[in-house]
Scaffold this active site. Structure first.
Site, PDB file in Angstrom:
ATOM      1  N   TYR A 228      -9.106  -3.473 -14.285  1.00 58.10           N
ATOM      2  CA  TYR A 228      -8.405  -3.447 -13.119  1.00 58.10           C
ATOM      3  C   TYR A 228      -7.730  -2.820 -12.881  1.00 58.10           C
ATOM      4  O   TYR A 228      -6.179  -3.045 -13.170  1.00 58.10           O
ATOM      5  CB  TYR A 228      -7.844  -4.994 -12.379  1.00 58.10           C
ATOM      6  CG  TYR A 228      -8.061  -5.528 -10.617  1.00 58.10           C
ATOM      7  CD1 TYR A 228      -6.955  -4.880 -10.039  1.00 58.10           C
ATOM      8  CD2 TYR A 228      -9.407  -5.155  -9.678  1.00 58.10           C
ATOM      9  CE1 TYR A 228      -7.143  -5.248  -8.839  1.00 58.10           C
ATOM     10  CE2 TYR A 228      -9.530  -5.639  -8.423  1.00 58.10           C
ATOM     11  CZ  TYR A 228      -8.080  -5.438  -8.152  1.00 58.10           C
ATOM     12  OH  TYR A 228      -7.852  -5.257  -6.614  1.00 58.10           O
TER      13      TYR A 228
ATOM     14  N   GLU B 281      -5.511  -1.583  -9.465  1.00 56.55           N
ATOM     15  CA  GLU B 281      -4.928  -0.123  -8.279  1.00 56.55           C
ATOM     16  C   GLU B 281      -3.902   0.250  -8.404  1.00 56.55           C
ATOM     17  O   GLU B 281      -3.289   0.416  -8.680  1.00 56.55           O
ATOM     18  CB  GLU B 281      -5.104  -2.090  -7.463  1.00 56.55           C
ATOM     19  CG  GLU B 281      -4.700  -1.449  -5.953  1.00 56.55           C
ATOM     20  CD  GLU B 281      -4.626  -2.885  -5.545  1.00 56.55           C
ATOM     21  OE1 GLU B 281      -3.138  -3.835  -5.314  1.00 56.55           O
ATOM     22  OE2 GLU B 281      -5.293  -4.071  -5.336  1.00 56.55           O
TER      23      GLU B 281
ATOM     24  N   ASP C 283     -19.855  17.296   4.212  1.00 51.06           N
ATOM     25  CA  ASP C 283     -20.339  16.037   3.654  1.00 51.06           C
ATOM     26  C   ASP C 283     -21.455  16.276   2.863  1.00 51.06           C
ATOM     27  O   ASP C 283     -22.373  16.914   3.339  1.00 51.06           O
ATOM     28  CB  ASP C 283     -21.061  14.763   4.740  1.00 51.06           C
ATOM     29  CG  ASP C 283     -21.266  13.610   3.263  1.00 51.06           C
ATOM     30  OD1 ASP C 283     -22.200  13.864   2.621  1.00 51.06           O
ATOM     31  OD2 ASP C 283     -21.720  12.764   4.415  1.00 51.06           O
TER      32      ASP C 283
END
Length: 404
Positions: free
Chosen positions: A21, A23, A169
């Site tokens: 994890y 963040e 895109d």
């Protein structure tokens, strides 16, 4: 939209990075113990620049969970709620996140949408007229169902003429751009988003490339902010929490693969196969939207076959041939049960198929949709697949570590 990843990509995706994890961003995490996660994320960023031949004027964010969140992050970064997006309509081949009302892009922002001509082609003169009339804040190019080369320079000229940001895109064509078989959007765009699966042949994920040397415009409180910084803030903490580090690692691996000479040959073969398949279907009496293809996909208009796209998709699936139902230009039918099917060649090309197999596939499609006999067709499909098996053990790179 689907492809087949290598064993190395699978190993990274299923690695111990699943447990991590992290963040925040490299060097600025909100958790300890992220030294290796930082290395992997920075490696993915640098490889992305190398794959698309970019300099340090481009920031690379590899944290978006997929293409749709990546697009939403760009809108959040550059637009205020209610400001105007100009993108292609869904029936013409656009994506939900290019301003469709059922998407957050159409619910929280004003949307105007352009269409293709009845021949299935972009009309750049009409695009310019619409942009001059509507004065959008951002113009989006790049599609899910457009089989022709996109003129990014013309799009950029239109966007700059009306003071809009130009966003590309390239989710579908990223692998073709990397292989040099489609023009690159990077000399012309302010922001480029992509998925990492499809023609790039990586895990399901997203990347945002944004300019460090261009500033956010029209926001007094953010007048000193670069587009890149605004985009990074929109991804985290704006839309997402901790990134999926196993996905980031797998993206780094697929980008390494995309730098190999074999990937360039792969991209070239994708286009050759698409042209061969479209031509073979035309010879069987099928109508191909725009008359052919320049990239990896084609749209088959079934209006004159008196069968819907959903019916054709289901019949072909029973025969072991997976397609995607799709709208066609000026489609009289609803999007859930449209008039066409969309075919793409990246996955069959990964399996090693070439032009001869495309003609064989066209014959099987023709039989399934016009003559019946699904059981015997499925046997032929299975025989063809056995000749070109999916084998993740055959990896283009013998990588035992992420940095190799």
């Amino acid at each position: 939209s689907e492809n087949i990843v290598s064993r190395a990509v699978l190993e990274a995706l299923g690695s111990c990075f699943t447990n991590k994890y992290s963040e925040g961003y490299p060097g600025k995490r909100y958790y300890a113990g992220n030294a290796i996660a930082d290395q992997v994320e920075l490696l993915a960023q640098e490889r992305a620049r190398r794959v698309f031949h970019l300099g340090k004027e481009w920031s690379v964010n590899v944290q978006p969970l997929s293409g749709s969140p990546a697009n939403l992050a760009v809108y959040m970064a550059l637009l205020d709620p209610g400001e105007k997006i100009m993108g292609m309509s869904l029936p013409s081949g656009g994506h939900l996140t290019h301003g469709e009302k059922v998407s957050a892009s159409g619910r929280f922002f004003t949307s105007v949408q352009y269409n293709v001509t009845r021949e299935g082609l972009l009309d750049y003169a009409e695009l310019r007229k619409m942009a001059q009339k509507e004065k959008p804040r951002i113009i989006v190019a790049g599609f899910t169902a457009y089989p022709r080369i996109i003129d990014f320079k013309q799009f950029a000229d239109i966007a700059h003429d009306v003071g809009a940001y130009f966003m590309v895109d390239m989710a579908h064509i990223a692998g073709l751009v990397a292989a040099g078989v489609h023009p690159s959007p990077f000399p012309h765009a302010d922001v480029v988003t992509t998925t990492t699966h499809k023609s790039l042949r990586g895990p399901r994920g997203g990347i945002i490339f944004s300019r460090i040397d261009r500033m956010v415009r029209g926001r007094e409180k953010e007048k000193e902010m670069t587009i890149a910084r605004a985009v990074n803030r929109a991804v985290f903490p704006g839309l997402q929490g901790g990134p999926h580090d196993n996905q980031t690692a797998a993206i780094a691996v697929c980008l390494k693969e995309a730098m190999q000479a074999s990937f360039k040959k792969y991209g070239q073969q994708i286009v050759k196969n698409a042209k061969a398949l479209a031509s073979a279907l035309q010879k069987k009496g099928f109508k191909i939207v725009s008359g052919g293809t320049d990239n990896h996909l084609m749209l088959v208009d079934l209006t004159d076959k008196h069968i819907s796209g959903l019916q054709a998709q289901n019949m072909l699936e029973q025969a072991g041939i997976i397609t995607s139902r799709t709208t066609v230009p000026f489609d009289p039918r609803p999007p859930f049960d449209p008039s066409g099917i969309r075919l793409g060649t990246p996955a069959v090309t990964t399996r090693g198929m070439k032009e001869g197999e495309m003609r064989e596939i066209a014959r099987l499609i023709h039989r399934a949709l016009t003559r019946g006999g699904i059981k015997s067709i499925k046997k032929e499909v299975n025989d063809l697949c056995r000749r070109f098996p999916i084998s993740p053990l055959k990896t283009p790179l013998k990588m035992r570590s992420i940095g190799s």
